[in-house]
Write an enzyme that holds these catalytic residues in place. Structure first.
Site, PDB file in Angstrom:
ATOM      1  N   ASP A  74      30.084 -32.266  69.214  1.00  0.00           N
ATOM      2  CA  ASP A  74      30.553 -30.932  69.640  1.00  0.00           C
ATOM      3  C   ASP A  74      31.128 -30.130  68.465  1.00  0.00           C
ATOM      4  OD1 ASP A  74      29.860 -31.085  72.343  1.00  0.00           O
ATOM      5  OD2 ASP A  74      31.720 -32.100  72.882  1.00  0.00           O
TER       6      ASP A  74
ATOM      7  N   LYS B 287      33.791 -38.096  79.010  1.00  0.00           N
ATOM      8  CA  LYS B 287      33.830 -38.073  77.537  1.00  0.00           C
ATOM      9  C   LYS B 287      34.861 -39.030  76.940  1.00  0.00           C
ATOM     10  CE  LYS B 287      31.852 -33.605  76.419  1.00  0.00           C
ATOM     11  NZ  LYS B 287      31.978 -32.379  75.633  1.00  0.00           N
TER      12      LYS B 287
END
Ligand code: NAP
Length: 313
Positions: A133, A97
């Site tokens: 997210d 990420k």
């Protein structure tokens, strides 16, 4: 033209279910099929293929979503490979990420501030990094509890990756104040400082201790568990019943089990509550919309996850 059966087998140990869960979808691969997928290492436990392939099928879109096991040493070439092979979009999970950032052409504001990407849009030869997210979490409380973070006082227990992503997104979405309670106080202090420097919200850090909960949490509008406490049956209460908010909402980022002790107490106190399934679904729905420019079939995506996680039909 080939018909391919995609099949996933999930381990029962992972999801507290009694039996392994299977998801089978038949997809037709043509010369025009748009390829999407997820980069991670390891990747075999990902739930995203079930959610996205069912969504493509629901809307009759000629897309497929596959897992890519990308070793950290091969990340740069995998990203270039995706671009060169005409892949339409990728999700990014642990451990890539943050590491993927230098390999992308552009970042959204959210991804830049977070320093982390979970979705890559590949468009006109450019790789654009997004982070869905935190926005997925916000969408879930808006859609499922009718709650907007604007002007709210929020307490987040935890300061790990998930708490950081959600906390920064809540601050960017207009939350007034966020208090982070964490076992490792330094981690929470660093996060609070980041929010104070980069957003309009104010933030502070406190130890994970009852006297600090008592002073702060009863007055907040939103209480969130962003730790992994509650994933196991034997985990103790994170916070005592008398420290819960007097009104407002309670959210656990954990989705398995579906109702942690943290949420059972919220229920007993008559508070509105939500587990982490909404966050998981909406981060996927937002990625789906970035790649396809179509409204995501959220209920279908949720049902796919319920089937693989809890074995619900
Ligand atoms: P992480 O980066 O490893 O952070 C774990 C957090 O839990 C830290 O704040 C850690 O405190 C705390 N913690 C762990 N064990 C503890 C204990 N015994 N006592 C006190 N604090 C403890 O993990 P993460 O990625 O943030 O994930 C956290 C949770 O969010 C997990 O349950 C995960 O399933 C959930 N999650 C849900 C979604 C979703 O889509 N719904 C997405 C991501 C994560 P220290 O800093 O002191 O170690």
């Amino acid at each position: 033209m080939y018909t391919i059966r995609l099949q996933w087998l999930y381990s029962c140990e992972l999801f507290n279910t009694n039996q392994d869960q299977e998801g089978i979808i038949s997809v037709i691969i043509t010369g025009k099929t748009g390829i999407t997928g997820i980069f991670g290492y390891p990747i075999k436990h990902t739930l995203s293929p079930a959610m996205h392939n069912n969504a493509f099928k629901e809307l009759g879109l000629d897309y497929v979503y596959v897992p890519f096991s990308v070793h950290p040493d091969g990340l740069k070439s995998a990203v270039q490979g995706a671009l060169n092979m005409g892949v339409k979009g990728i999700n990014v999970t642990i451990p890539h990420k943050e590491a993927i950032l230098p390999h992308l052409d552009q970042l959204t504001k959210e991804a830049k501030i977070l320093g982390a990407v979970n979705t890559v849009e590949i468009s006109d030869g450019k790789l654009i990094g997004h982070n869905t997210d935190g926005p997925g979490f916000i969408k879930s409380i808006e859609k499922e509890l009718g709650c907007s973070p604007k002007g709210k006082h929020i307490a987040i227990i935890g300061a790990g990756g998930a708490a950081r992503g959600v906390g920064i997104s809540l601050a960017l979405a207009g939350a007034r104040n966020i208090v982070f309670f964490n076992r490792s106080l330094g981690r929470a202090e660093k996060l609070a400082q980041e929010i104070n420097e980069k957003t309009e919200a104010t933030a502070e850090a406190m130890p994970l201790e009852e006297n600090f909960f008592k002073k702060t949490v009863p007055l907040v509008d939103i209480l969130i568990n962003g730790t992994s406490i509650g994933m196991n049956q034997e985990d103790k209460e994170i916070i005592n019943e008398d420290c819960y908010p007097k009104s407002g909402i309670v959210v656990d980022m954990i989705y398995s089990p579906p109702k942690t002790r943290f949420l059972e107490t919220a229920d007993k106190l008559g508070l509105n509550y939500l587990n982490g399934m909404g966050m998981l679904v909406y981060q996927g729905a937002l990625a789906f919309e970035i790649w396809t420019r179509q409204k995501a079939p959220v209920q279908c995506m949720k049902d796919s996850l319920l089937r693989v996680i809890y074995g619900k039909q």
